[in-house]
Scaffold this motif. Structure first.
Motif, PDB file in Angstrom:
ATOM      1  N   ALA A 185       0.828  -1.213   0.000  1.00  0.00           N
ATOM      2  CA  ALA A 185       0.000   0.000   0.000  1.00  0.00           C
ATOM      3  C   ALA A 185       0.857   1.255   0.000  1.00  0.00           C
ATOM      4  O   ALA A 185       0.548   2.241  -0.687  1.00  0.00           O
ATOM      5  CB  ALA A 185      -0.929  -0.022   1.213  1.00  0.00           C
ATOM      6  N   ILE A 186       1.948   1.226   0.747  1.00  0.00           N
ATOM      7  CA  ILE A 186       2.850   2.387   0.780  1.00  0.00           C
ATOM      8  C   ILE A 186       3.529   2.562  -0.575  1.00  0.00           C
ATOM      9  O   ILE A 186       3.673   3.684  -1.078  1.00  0.00           O
ATOM     10  CB  ILE A 186       3.892   2.216   1.906  1.00  0.00           C
ATOM     11  CG1 ILE A 186       3.196   2.242   3.274  1.00  0.00           C
ATOM     12  CG2 ILE A 186       4.948   3.311   1.830  1.00  0.00           C
ATOM     13  CD1 ILE A 186       4.116   1.929   4.434  1.00  0.00           C
ATOM     14  N   GLU A 187       3.921   1.446  -1.184  1.00  0.00           N
ATOM     15  CA  GLU A 187       4.634   1.508  -2.460  1.00  0.00           C
ATOM     16  C   GLU A 187       3.759   2.058  -3.586  1.00  0.00           C
ATOM     17  O   GLU A 187       4.224   2.833  -4.430  1.00  0.00           O
ATOM     18  CB  GLU A 187       5.150   0.121  -2.841  1.00  0.00           C
ATOM     19  CG  GLU A 187       6.312  -0.363  -1.992  1.00  0.00           C
ATOM     20  CD  GLU A 187       7.569   0.478  -2.206  1.00  0.00           C
ATOM     21  OE1 GLU A 187       7.839   0.872  -3.355  1.00  0.00           O
ATOM     22  OE2 GLU A 187       8.267   0.752  -1.205  1.00  0.00           O
ATOM     23  N   ILE A 188       2.482   1.687  -3.614  1.00  0.00           N
ATOM     24  CA  ILE A 188       1.619   2.117  -4.718  1.00  0.00           C
ATOM     25  C   ILE A 188       0.816   3.367  -4.381  1.00  0.00           C
ATOM     26  O   ILE A 188       0.019   3.831  -5.198  1.00  0.00           O
ATOM     27  CB  ILE A 188       0.663   0.980  -5.145  1.00  0.00           C
ATOM     28  CG1 ILE A 188      -0.320   0.644  -4.019  1.00  0.00           C
ATOM     29  CG2 ILE A 188       1.448  -0.246  -5.560  1.00  0.00           C
ATOM     30  CD1 ILE A 188      -1.328  -0.434  -4.399  1.00  0.00           C
TER      31      ILE A 188
ATOM     32  N   PRO B 269      -1.340   4.001   5.773  1.00  0.00           N
ATOM     33  CA  PRO B 269      -1.723   3.195   4.594  1.00  0.00           C
ATOM     34  C   PRO B 269      -3.033   2.452   4.834  1.00  0.00           C
ATOM     35  O   PRO B 269      -3.363   2.087   5.963  1.00  0.00           O
ATOM     36  CB  PRO B 269      -0.547   2.229   4.427  1.00  0.00           C
ATOM     37  CG  PRO B 269       0.109   2.185   5.759  1.00  0.00           C
ATOM     38  CD  PRO B 269      -0.083   3.534   6.376  1.00  0.00           C
ATOM     39  N   ARG B 270      -3.781   2.278   3.763  1.00  0.00           N
ATOM     40  CA  ARG B 270      -5.023   1.515   3.854  1.00  0.00           C
ATOM     41  C   ARG B 270      -4.946   0.341   2.878  1.00  0.00           C
ATOM     42  O   ARG B 270      -3.877   0.002   2.435  1.00  0.00           O
ATOM     43  CB  ARG B 270      -6.217   2.419   3.548  1.00  0.00           C
ATOM     44  CG  ARG B 270      -6.048   3.304   2.341  1.00  0.00           C
ATOM     45  CD  ARG B 270      -7.093   4.401   2.308  1.00  0.00           C
ATOM     46  NE  ARG B 270      -6.971   5.237   1.130  1.00  0.00           N
ATOM     47  CZ  ARG B 270      -7.689   6.323   0.908  1.00  0.00           C
ATOM     48  NH1 ARG B 270      -8.594   6.688   1.800  1.00  0.00           N
ATOM     49  NH2 ARG B 270      -7.529   7.039  -0.187  1.00  0.00           N
ATOM     50  N   MET B 271      -6.042  -0.268   2.562  1.00  0.00           N
ATOM     51  CA  MET B 271      -6.076  -1.423   1.673  1.00  0.00           C
ATOM     52  C   MET B 271      -5.901  -2.729   2.440  1.00  0.00           C
ATOM     53  O   MET B 271      -5.523  -3.766   1.883  1.00  0.00           O
ATOM     54  CB  MET B 271      -5.008  -1.317   0.580  1.00  0.00           C
ATOM     55  CG  MET B 271      -5.383  -1.956  -0.745  1.00  0.00           C
ATOM     56  SD  MET B 271      -4.223  -1.477  -2.069  1.00  0.00           S
ATOM     57  CE  MET B 271      -2.766  -2.400  -1.584  1.00  0.00           C
ATOM     58  N   GLY B 272      -6.188  -2.706   3.758  1.00  0.00           N
ATOM     59  CA  GLY B 272      -6.062  -3.921   4.557  1.00  0.00           C
ATOM     60  C   GLY B 272      -7.010  -5.027   4.154  1.00  0.00           C
ATOM     61  O   GLY B 272      -6.796  -6.193   4.504  1.00  0.00           O
TER      62      GLY B 272
ATOM     63  N   ALA C 224      -1.362   3.937  -1.722  1.00  0.00           N
ATOM     64  CA  ALA C 224      -2.668   3.793  -1.071  1.00  0.00           C
ATOM     65  C   ALA C 224      -2.554   4.232   0.386  1.00  0.00           C
ATOM     66  O   ALA C 224      -2.764   3.453   1.321  1.00  0.00           O
ATOM     67  CB  ALA C 224      -3.150   2.355  -1.164  1.00  0.00           C
ATOM     68  N   VAL C 225      -2.218   5.497   0.554  1.00  0.00           N
ATOM     69  CA  VAL C 225      -2.046   6.091   1.885  1.00  0.00           C
ATOM     70  C   VAL C 225      -3.029   7.243   2.007  1.00  0.00           C
ATOM     71  O   VAL C 225      -2.985   8.193   1.212  1.00  0.00           O
ATOM     72  CB  VAL C 225      -0.611   6.584   2.105  1.00  0.00           C
ATOM     73  CG1 VAL C 225      -0.474   7.208   3.496  1.00  0.00           C
ATOM     74  CG2 VAL C 225       0.384   5.445   1.920  1.00  0.00           C
TER      75      VAL C 225
ATOM     76  N   GLY D 274      -9.561   0.137   5.090  1.00  0.00           N
ATOM     77  CA  GLY D 274     -10.033   0.851   3.915  1.00  0.00           C
ATOM     78  C   GLY D 274     -11.375   0.322   3.436  1.00  0.00           C
ATOM     79  O   GLY D 274     -11.994  -0.545   4.062  1.00  0.00           O
ATOM     80  N   ASP D 275     -11.834   0.829   2.310  1.00  0.00           N
ATOM     81  CA  ASP D 275     -13.087   0.341   1.742  1.00  0.00           C
ATOM     82  C   ASP D 275     -12.961  -1.103   1.276  1.00  0.00           C
ATOM     83  O   ASP D 275     -13.948  -1.846   1.264  1.00  0.00           O
ATOM     84  CB  ASP D 275     -13.508   1.226   0.561  1.00  0.00           C
ATOM     85  CG  ASP D 275     -14.216   2.484   1.014  1.00  0.00           C
ATOM     86  OD1 ASP D 275     -14.043   2.851   2.193  1.00  0.00           O
ATOM     87  OD2 ASP D 275     -14.935   3.094   0.213  1.00  0.00           O
TER      88      ASP D 275
END
Length: 387
Positions: free
Chosen positions: A26-29, A46-49, A31-32, A222-223
């Motif tokens: 998430a950090i790399e792409i 970061p999200r996307m968990g 999604a923070v 995240g969503d």
């Protein structure tokens, strides 16, 4: 029971192990999430968990399909794979929102399409408890099923505002519903239940993610996570209606099973309540139902004076009271359940409003201090004591 506990442990373990990798991704792409005015956290996180939860869920279901006790549920039925396919789609939709903040109408349309796909795949409400048990037409079944799934998805999404809140509430509801579906499944020859399987896997991914999501959270669901949780707990409740024979179960037990319209609402009472209040509040102001604000239940708890952890634990308590109370009333005398719920309600109400009551008491004490220190007041007190 041991098989279900083992599956829950697999789901929890995989989710726990994969979450740090998803955090790094998430950090790399990018999604923070930036800190917004309505957010409680103060540091970009970061999200996307939900992607880690999806991996834990997938491994648990694939593993369960190979176990002798449960493998029969996968023979001649594609429900599990339809649910899993829907989970992948709903999670990917959430990932897209975590990355690009999709327009709410586009996101809602995606949720509806995925819900219709799942209903078309066989995950439907088959019976409706209106007067007597009646078979719903395919179009009505698909419409009600899609509505329930979309409503539950957004209910969990609305309540996801504090570290560990959404995952804890869904885990509590999943435990209550898993226990109920397990008891119902004991009346069947095999004891195996797809609803119980999905519920224990759901509880597992919630627990595994919660270990990384407790305040201060290292990663937000995240969503992608909130939508996945709302989707899964509703699918489990809907699937139960397709695995019982009306002629083989007593009406006193069977009729509540055909309350798939009510069970998700009871299990997810707090998220549903928060969603309904938010929609009414925003529409009354002429705003979009998805317009963000700081008036959710968890925001009100913080405004009263609770810490993040305290607010989460108390809201968990309310969720447990409603979830387990609604399930226990089906197996115990309602008088006993009512007394227990009333006692728990009083305790939770005191815990909920204790910071506000304490603050009011301190304010009253401060107002009384100047009067007590007034010279004239002291002389009056001395004269009264001398009389």
């Amino acid at each position: 029971m041991r098989v279900y506990l083992f599956i829950a442990a697999i789901a929890a373990g995989v989710t726990w192990l994969v979450t740090p990798l998803v955090r790094h991704l998430a950090i790399e792409i990018g999604a923070v999430g930036e800190v917004r005015a309505r957010d409680v956290h103060t540091v970009p996180t970061p999200r996307m968990g939900g992607l880690a939860m999806l991996m834990g869920l997938t491994v648990a279901i694939v593993f369960a399909s190979k176990m002798p006790f449960i493998s029969g549920l996968f023979v001649g039925s594609s429900q599990a794979w339809v649910v899993l396919a829907g989970a992948v789609l709903i999670c990917l939709l959430g990932v897209a929102d975590d990355l690009w903040d999709l327009d709410w109408m586009l996101k809602l349309a995606g949720q509806l399409l995925i819900s219709v796909f799942v209903a078309w795949g066989g995950v439907q409400i088959i019976f409706l408890p209106f007067g007597s048990l009646i078979t719903a037409s395919p179009s009505i079944s698909m419409a009600i099923t899609a509505f329930l799934i979309v409503a539950s998805i957004n209910a969990v999404n609305f309540v996801d505002g504090l570290d560990g809140l959404a995952s804890g509430i869904v885990a509590i509801g999943g435990i209550a519903f898993a226990a109920y579906s397990y008891v119902i499944a004991r009346s069947t020859p095999s004891y195996a239940s797809m609803a119980t399987l999905l519920d224990v896997a759901l509880v597992g991914i919630c627990v595994g993610f919660l270990l990384h999501n407790w305040h201060p959270a290292k990663l937000f669901m995240g969503d992608s996570g909130s939508m996945l949780l709302g989707y899964m707990i509703t699918c489990a409740s809907i699937i139960m209606t397709g695995h019982l024979d009306p002629a083989s179960v007593h009406t006193s037990i069977y009729l509540p099973v055909f309350m798939p319209i009510m069970l998700p609402i009871l299990v997810l009472f707090l998220p549903v309540l928060d969603m309904c209040l938010a929609i009414v509040r925003r529409l009354s102001k002429g705003q979009s139902p998805m317009h963000p604000d700081r008036m959710h239940l968890h925001h009100r708890m913080l405004r009263i004076g609770h810490s993040v952890q305290g607010a989460v634990l108390i809201l968990w308590g309310w969720a447990a009271l409603i979830s387990f109370g609604s399930i226990m009333i089906l197996f115990f005398r309602w008088q006993y359940v009512l007394v227990g719920m009333m006692v728990a309600t009083v305790i939770l109400a005191i815990c909920t409003f204790s910071p506000y009551l304490m603050r009011r008491w301190l304010e009253m004490q401060k107002l009384e201090e100047p009067v007590a220190q007034c010279p004239r007041h002291s002389e009056d007190q001395k004269q009264l004591r001398g009389m």
